[in-house]
Design a protein around this motif. Sequence first.
Motif, mmCIF file in Angstrom:
data_model
loop_
_atom_site.group_PDB
_atom_site.id
_atom_site.type_symbol
_atom_site.label_atom_id
_atom_site.label_comp_id
_atom_site.label_asym_id
_atom_site.label_seq_id
_atom_site.Cartn_x
_atom_site.Cartn_y
_atom_site.Cartn_z
ATOM 1 N N ILE A 19 39.266 41.221 12.763
ATOM 2 C CA ILE A 19 39.908 40.094 13.456
ATOM 3 C C ILE A 19 41.424 40.243 13.341
ATOM 4 C CG2 ILE A 19 40.219 37.582 13.558
ATOM 5 C CD1 ILE A 19 37.384 38.249 14.232
ATOM 6 N N GLN A 20 42.080 40.156 14.497
ATOM 7 C CA GLN A 20 43.545 40.174 14.547
ATOM 8 C C GLN A 20 43.976 38.717 14.646
ATOM 9 O OE1 GLN A 20 45.444 42.797 14.240
ATOM 10 N NE2 GLN A 20 46.910 43.018 15.866
ATOM 11 N N PHE A 21 44.368 38.130 13.526
ATOM 12 C CA PHE A 21 44.640 36.691 13.495
ATOM 13 C C PHE A 21 46.008 36.391 14.096
ATOM 14 C CE2 PHE A 21 45.731 32.585 11.633
ATOM 15 C CZ PHE A 21 44.542 31.904 11.754
ATOM 16 N N LYS A 22 46.063 35.422 14.997
ATOM 17 C CA LYS A 22 47.336 35.001 15.604
ATOM 18 C C LYS A 22 47.861 33.820 14.802
ATOM 19 C CE LYS A 22 47.263 37.701 19.289
ATOM 20 N NZ LYS A 22 46.738 38.948 18.775
ATOM 21 N N ASP A 23 48.861 34.117 13.970
ATOM 22 C CA ASP A 23 49.404 33.120 13.038
ATOM 23 C C ASP A 23 50.584 32.405 13.696
ATOM 24 O OD1 ASP A 23 50.297 31.714 10.833
ATOM 25 O OD2 ASP A 23 51.229 33.470 9.896
ATOM 26 N N SER A 58 42.025 22.548 12.806
ATOM 27 C CA SER A 58 43.112 21.730 12.319
ATOM 28 C C SER A 58 44.434 22.097 12.972
ATOM 29 C CB SER A 58 43.250 21.896 10.798
ATOM 30 O OG SER A 58 43.437 23.279 10.498
ATOM 31 N N ARG A 59 44.555 23.352 13.418
ATOM 32 C CA ARG A 59 45.853 23.751 13.982
ATOM 33 C C ARG A 59 46.108 23.113 15.334
ATOM 34 N NH1 ARG A 59 43.831 28.156 11.389
ATOM 35 N NH2 ARG A 59 42.940 28.947 13.310
ATOM 36 N N GLY A 60 45.063 22.639 15.999
ATOM 37 C CA GLY A 60 45.266 21.922 17.257
ATOM 38 C C GLY A 60 46.015 20.614 17.064
ATOM 39 N N HIS A 118 43.409 20.087 23.638
ATOM 40 C CA HIS A 118 44.364 21.069 23.123
ATOM 41 C C HIS A 118 43.859 21.764 21.851
ATOM 42 C CE1 HIS A 118 48.069 22.911 21.773
ATOM 43 N NE2 HIS A 118 47.807 22.388 20.595
ATOM 44 N N ASP A 119 44.149 23.076 21.768
ATOM 45 C CA ASP A 119 43.957 23.804 20.509
ATOM 46 C C ASP A 119 45.010 24.915 20.427
ATOM 47 O OD1 ASP A 119 42.920 24.443 18.041
ATOM 48 O OD2 ASP A 119 41.004 25.173 18.784
ATOM 49 N N ASP A 120 45.146 25.523 19.253
ATOM 50 C CA ASP A 120 46.181 26.573 19.123
ATOM 51 C C ASP A 120 45.766 27.864 19.829
ATOM 52 O OD1 ASP A 120 44.242 27.177 17.137
ATOM 53 O OD2 ASP A 120 45.713 28.165 15.852
ATOM 54 N N VAL A 121 44.511 28.270 19.617
ATOM 55 C CA VAL A 121 44.066 29.571 20.148
ATOM 56 C C VAL A 121 42.755 29.419 20.925
ATOM 57 C CG1 VAL A 121 43.249 31.890 19.491
ATOM 58 C CG2 VAL A 121 45.172 30.868 18.265
ATOM 59 N N LEU A 122 42.701 30.000 22.131
ATOM 60 C CA LEU A 122 41.441 30.126 22.870
ATOM 61 C C LEU A 122 40.937 31.537 22.639
ATOM 62 C CD1 LEU A 122 39.326 29.116 24.955
ATOM 63 C CD2 LEU A 122 40.845 29.985 26.752
ATOM 64 N N ALA A 123 39.818 31.641 21.932
ATOM 65 C CA ALA A 123 39.236 32.968 21.674
ATOM 66 C C ALA A 123 37.982 33.101 22.536
ATOM 67 C CB ALA A 123 38.981 33.135 20.181
ATOM 68 N N THR A 124 36.794 32.961 21.968
ATOM 69 C CA THR A 124 35.574 33.077 22.790
ATOM 70 C C THR A 124 35.321 31.830 23.634
ATOM 71 O OG1 THR A 124 34.126 32.110 21.125
ATOM 72 C CG2 THR A 124 34.494 34.490 20.998
ATOM 73 N N GLY A 125 35.987 30.737 23.299
ATOM 74 C CA GLY A 125 35.843 29.503 24.079
ATOM 75 C C GLY A 125 34.742 28.568 23.588
ATOM 76 N N GLY A 126 33.978 29.010 22.599
ATOM 77 C CA GLY A 126 32.874 28.171 22.120
ATOM 78 C C GLY A 126 33.344 26.845 21.541
ATOM 79 N N THR A 127 34.427 26.893 20.801
ATOM 80 C CA THR A 127 34.942 25.676 20.159
ATOM 81 C C THR A 127 35.462 24.688 21.214
ATOM 82 O OG1 THR A 127 35.627 27.085 18.326
ATOM 83 C CG2 THR A 127 36.517 24.858 18.362
ATOM 84 N N ALA A 128 36.286 25.204 22.123
ATOM 85 C CA ALA A 128 36.861 24.323 23.153
ATOM 86 C C ALA A 128 35.761 23.769 24.061
ATOM 87 C CB ALA A 128 37.898 25.092 23.970
HETATM 88 P P1 AMP Z 1 36.604 30.308 19.764
HETATM 89 O O1 AMP Z 1 35.570 29.233 19.609
HETATM 90 O O2 AMP Z 1 36.054 31.689 19.568
HETATM 91 O O3 AMP Z 1 37.379 30.174 21.048
HETATM 92 O O4 AMP Z 1 37.619 30.149 18.558
HETATM 93 C C1 AMP Z 1 38.621 29.220 18.644
HETATM 94 C C2 AMP Z 1 38.997 28.656 17.300
HETATM 95 O O5 AMP Z 1 39.069 29.652 16.279
HETATM 96 C C3 AMP Z 1 40.356 28.026 17.396
HETATM 97 O O6 AMP Z 1 40.311 26.770 16.738
HETATM 98 C C4 AMP Z 1 41.284 29.001 16.709
HETATM 99 O O7 AMP Z 1 42.157 28.325 15.863
HETATM 100 C C5 AMP Z 1 40.404 29.938 15.912
HETATM 101 N N1 AMP Z 1 40.619 31.370 16.222
HETATM 102 C C6 AMP Z 1 39.729 32.215 16.776
HETATM 103 N N2 AMP Z 1 40.200 33.452 16.862
HETATM 104 C C7 AMP Z 1 41.455 33.411 16.348
HETATM 105 C C8 AMP Z 1 42.483 34.408 16.156
HETATM 106 N N3 AMP Z 1 42.325 35.685 16.516
HETATM 107 N N4 AMP Z 1 43.645 33.997 15.634
HETATM 108 C C9 AMP Z 1 43.822 32.706 15.261
HETATM 109 N N5 AMP Z 1 42.888 31.742 15.403
HETATM 110 C C10 AMP Z 1 41.710 32.088 15.940
#
Ligand code: AMP
Length: 171
Positions: A19-23, A58-60, A118-128
């Motif tokens: 995982i490449q974390f986006k800080d 929490s970062r959202g 709103h959230d900080d990062v959109l990754a796979t989209g499952g959370t949003a």
């Molecule tokens: P997802 O459900 O895969 O879209 O993951 C979104 C959630 O996971 C968000 O709340 C992000 O804060 C966190 N997240 C997922 N991948 C990363 C990443 N590469 N860097 C930072 N945060 C991430």
Amino acid sequence: MTDLSKYIREVPNFPKDGIQFKDITPLLQNPEAIKEAVAQFLSLIGDEKIDKVVAIESRGFLFGLLLAEKLNAGFVPIRKPGKLPAETYAEVYDMEYGKDTLEIHCDAIKKGERIILHDDVLATGGTARTACNLVKKMGAEIVQCNFLVELEFLNGRNKLNSYAVESLLKY
Ligand code: AMP
């Protein structure tokens, strides 16, 4: 215009290998970058009337509350299970390993309210997507889903294809 990408730190192999974390904490240290990010979000929202900004733990919460204040809107937290004290609605979703749950207070949103998710990062989209499901079930309208960072290669916006999706930085 400030280039916000220089304030996003990439941390390899966090929280686990591959995982490449986006800080976003470097961005949070810089007042000009905070102002720029808020201004960019506001310009993407335009003159839409917004009742509530709903943000994901929490970062959202960080930019979610700043946006709510600027939009003259309320702020609603979506949290992990067991954190919200009053009656909640819950939605379960699939994670890479097993399942997780998000919760929202039952009285947090009224039918017909106009929402920014709103959230900080959109990754796979499952959370949003799960957060949007909660908001929709409460009868509200999602005007826009927005994110500081979008990881385009994970195609998260496909899970949000019934909504307008905006992000400030794409990777
Ligand atoms: P997802 O459900 O895969 O879209 O993951 C979104 C959630 O996971 C968000 O709340 C992000 O804060 C966190 N997240 C997922 N991948 C990363 C990443 N590469 N860097 C930072 N945060 C991430």
